[in-house]
Design a protein around this motif. Sequence first.
Motif, PDB file in Angstrom:
ATOM      1  N   LYS A   1      -1.050  -7.931   0.337  1.00  0.00           N
ATOM      2  CA  LYS A   1      -2.105  -6.818   0.169  1.00  0.00           C
ATOM      3  C   LYS A   1      -2.148  -5.860   1.260  1.00  0.00           C
ATOM      4  O   LYS A   1      -2.394  -4.693   1.000  1.00  0.00           O
ATOM      5  CB  LYS A   1      -3.514  -7.592  -0.211  1.00  0.00           C
ATOM      6  CG  LYS A   1      -3.680  -8.567  -1.522  1.00  0.00           C
ATOM      7  CD  LYS A   1      -5.064  -8.894  -1.453  1.00  0.00           C
ATOM      8  CE  LYS A   1      -4.980 -10.048  -2.809  1.00  0.00           C
ATOM      9  NZ  LYS A   1      -6.180 -10.843  -2.667  1.00  0.00           N
ATOM     10  N   VAL A   2      -1.966  -6.296   2.461  1.00  0.00           N
ATOM     11  CA  VAL A   2      -2.217  -5.557   3.539  1.00  0.00           C
ATOM     12  C   VAL A   2      -1.149  -4.490   3.528  1.00  0.00           C
ATOM     13  O   VAL A   2      -1.347  -3.262   3.854  1.00  0.00           O
ATOM     14  CB  VAL A   2      -2.201  -6.224   4.831  1.00  0.00           C
ATOM     15  CG1 VAL A   2      -2.323  -5.485   6.230  1.00  0.00           C
ATOM     16  CG2 VAL A   2      -3.298  -7.467   4.801  1.00  0.00           C
TER      17      VAL A   2
ATOM     18  N   ILE B   1      -2.518 -12.875   1.981  1.00  0.00           N
ATOM     19  CA  ILE B   1      -3.070 -11.501   2.153  1.00  0.00           C
ATOM     20  C   ILE B   1      -1.937 -10.673   2.402  1.00  0.00           C
ATOM     21  O   ILE B   1      -2.177  -9.418   2.303  1.00  0.00           O
ATOM     22  CB  ILE B   1      -4.210 -11.532   3.169  1.00  0.00           C
ATOM     23  CG1 ILE B   1      -5.507 -12.623   2.525  1.00  0.00           C
ATOM     24  CG2 ILE B   1      -4.727 -10.427   3.384  1.00  0.00           C
ATOM     25  CD1 ILE B   1      -6.527 -12.883   3.480  1.00  0.00           C
TER      26      ILE B   1
ATOM     27  N   GLN C   1     -11.978 -16.271   7.617  1.00  0.00           N
ATOM     28  CA  GLN C   1     -12.787 -15.051   8.126  1.00  0.00           C
ATOM     29  C   GLN C   1     -12.668 -14.569   9.352  1.00  0.00           C
ATOM     30  O   GLN C   1     -13.566 -13.876  10.064  1.00  0.00           O
ATOM     31  CB  GLN C   1     -14.079 -15.190   7.490  1.00  0.00           C
ATOM     32  CG  GLN C   1     -14.143 -15.558   6.132  1.00  0.00           C
ATOM     33  CD  GLN C   1     -13.865 -14.773   5.129  1.00  0.00           C
ATOM     34  OE1 GLN C   1     -14.213 -13.407   5.206  1.00  0.00           O
ATOM     35  NE2 GLN C   1     -12.907 -14.883   4.498  1.00  0.00           N
TER      36      GLN C   1
ATOM     37  N   ASP D   1       4.268 -14.616   5.487  1.00  0.00           N
ATOM     38  CA  ASP D   1       3.010 -14.997   4.993  1.00  0.00           C
ATOM     39  C   ASP D   1       3.392 -16.652   4.481  1.00  0.00           C
ATOM     40  O   ASP D   1       3.663 -16.922   3.484  1.00  0.00           O
ATOM     41  CB  ASP D   1       2.606 -14.290   3.904  1.00  0.00           C
ATOM     42  CG  ASP D   1       1.212 -14.402   3.576  1.00  0.00           C
ATOM     43  OD1 ASP D   1       0.571 -15.440   3.996  1.00  0.00           O
ATOM     44  OD2 ASP D   1       0.328 -13.696   2.876  1.00  0.00           O
TER      45      ASP D   1
ATOM     46  N   ASN E   1       4.110  -9.045  -4.679  1.00  0.00           N
ATOM     47  CA  ASN E   1       4.119 -10.590  -4.347  1.00  0.00           C
ATOM     48  C   ASN E   1       4.583 -11.660  -5.482  1.00  0.00           C
ATOM     49  O   ASN E   1       4.657 -12.819  -5.422  1.00  0.00           O
ATOM     50  CB  ASN E   1       2.737 -11.084  -3.991  1.00  0.00           C
ATOM     51  CG  ASN E   1       2.915 -12.401  -3.162  1.00  0.00           C
ATOM     52  OD1 ASN E   1       3.903 -12.731  -2.665  1.00  0.00           O
ATOM     53  ND2 ASN E   1       1.767 -13.135  -3.236  1.00  0.00           N
TER      54      ASN E   1
ATOM     55  N   SER F   1      -4.893 -12.844   9.658  1.00  0.00           N
ATOM     56  CA  SER F   1      -3.917 -11.964   8.839  1.00  0.00           C
ATOM     57  C   SER F   1      -3.738 -10.575   9.335  1.00  0.00           C
ATOM     58  O   SER F   1      -2.895 -10.088   9.361  1.00  0.00           O
ATOM     59  CB  SER F   1      -4.162 -12.097   7.363  1.00  0.00           C
ATOM     60  OG  SER F   1      -4.423 -13.421   6.967  1.00  0.00           O
ATOM     61  N   THR F   2      -5.089 -10.020   9.460  1.00  0.00           N
ATOM     62  CA  THR F   2      -5.228  -8.613  10.132  1.00  0.00           C
ATOM     63  C   THR F   2      -4.435  -8.401  11.469  1.00  0.00           C
ATOM     64  O   THR F   2      -3.632  -7.626  11.783  1.00  0.00           O
ATOM     65  CB  THR F   2      -6.497  -8.118  10.067  1.00  0.00           C
ATOM     66  OG1 THR F   2      -7.361  -8.478   9.218  1.00  0.00           O
ATOM     67  CG2 THR F   2      -6.552  -6.512   9.963  1.00  0.00           C
TER      68      THR F   2
ATOM     69  N   LYS G   1      -4.267 -18.837   0.290  1.00  0.00           N
ATOM     70  CA  LYS G   1      -4.820 -17.563  -0.025  1.00  0.00           C
ATOM     71  C   LYS G   1      -4.259 -16.537   0.657  1.00  0.00           C
ATOM     72  O   LYS G   1      -4.411 -15.719   1.853  1.00  0.00           O
ATOM     73  CB  LYS G   1      -6.299 -17.502   0.611  1.00  0.00           C
ATOM     74  CG  LYS G   1      -7.356 -18.389  -0.179  1.00  0.00           C
ATOM     75  CD  LYS G   1      -8.775 -18.239   0.165  1.00  0.00           C
ATOM     76  CE  LYS G   1      -9.802 -19.065  -0.796  1.00  0.00           C
ATOM     77  NZ  LYS G   1     -10.864 -19.245  -0.141  1.00  0.00           N
TER      78      LYS G   1
ATOM     79  N   ASP H   1       0.659 -18.529   4.415  1.00  0.00           N
ATOM     80  CA  ASP H   1      -0.574 -18.877   3.982  1.00  0.00           C
ATOM     81  C   ASP H   1      -0.250 -18.995   2.272  1.00  0.00           C
ATOM     82  O   ASP H   1      -0.475 -18.189   1.812  1.00  0.00           O
ATOM     83  CB  ASP H   1      -1.758 -17.870   4.065  1.00  0.00           C
ATOM     84  CG  ASP H   1      -3.119 -18.275   3.901  1.00  0.00           C
ATOM     85  OD1 ASP H   1      -3.175 -19.382   2.929  1.00  0.00           O
ATOM     86  OD2 ASP H   1      -4.116 -18.023   4.269  1.00  0.00           O
TER      87      ASP H   1
ATOM     88  N   THR I   1       6.615 -12.107   1.680  1.00  0.00           N
ATOM     89  CA  THR I   1       5.168 -12.396   1.015  1.00  0.00           C
ATOM     90  C   THR I   1       5.250 -13.737   0.925  1.00  0.00           C
ATOM     91  O   THR I   1       6.366 -14.437   0.641  1.00  0.00           O
ATOM     92  CB  THR I   1       4.991 -11.549   0.036  1.00  0.00           C
ATOM     93  OG1 THR I   1       5.776 -11.688  -1.248  1.00  0.00           O
ATOM     94  CG2 THR I   1       4.962 -10.091   0.103  1.00  0.00           C
TER      95      THR I   1
END
Length: 314
Positions: free
Chosen positions: A160-161, A157, A125, A150, A166, A129-130, A155, A152, A195
């Motif tokens: 999605k961004v 992301i 959090q 990606d 995927n 990723s952003t 989880k 990760d 991804t």
Amino acid sequence: GDTSVMVISEASIPGSPVKPNTMMNIAIAMLLGLMLFTLLAFLLEYLDNTLKNPEDVTRELALPVLGIIPKLNKKNTPENFDGLITSSSPKSPIAEAYRTLRTNIGFASVDKKYRSILITSASPQDGKSTTAANLAVAMAQAGNRVIAVDCDLRKPILHKVFKKDNSRGLTNYLTQGLTLDQVVQNAMENLDIITSGPIPPNPSEMLSSEKVQSLWPELLKRYDYILIDSPPVLAVADASILASQVEAVIGVVKAGNTRNDIGKMAKEQLMNANAKVIGTVLNGMKQDTQDYQYYYYYYANENESEKTGFFSFL
């Protein structure tokens, strides 16, 4: 003996109660409350060991702050906000902050240009990723060929961004013998992404495989920059495994959220993995970021190309 009692004057009946003196009590309560509140505020400030501003980060972590991303609020959030602020509203102060981050990464590489960069954080959090996604867009907008990967695998992301499918990604490339062309997707001009693909049962083993290690030199033949998103450093070993495979690591710190000791532990873990941590991104900065513009002018005031907001490290 006789006791005679004589009434000298009648007892007067008070018009209002003698006790409690409400006004006096309210005044005392307010004063005590104020003192207690002030004491509590000082105590909380004293106990608050989070990294709140660039000074905290440089003092506690001994790392440069490469970017300060303002906290999203009603004033600076575009109506159609989708997480990719650099492409949806490129003129916003937040998009400008990502471009400054892009510029400062260029300044960080004095001897050599860092082209494969891992973006991670101490805890979940924090906005890694952003940050990775928006930085990728900012680099592509400057005319660099960029790929965001990606990694990760717990989880993920990025799909999605960037609103991508995927079903085929990194894990398919690693385990099913798919070619790069089969897993690379174009996100926008100059920017491709890989991804995560379906989540595997053994992410750490997968990321330490020879196939992953040989992926980076392969991608560097095609792209100017590789930006890698990974799980948080302290959660699992993944980030440390990847950190030793790339040229540079950037840690994302969430202002007022990441604790000093947690930040230090994450840095230590990365250092133990022989990572080249080039700096941090302070994310979700509450204060008016004007206060911190001097950081950037200090770096880049004399640069003509920077004034046009267009900067390339090619």
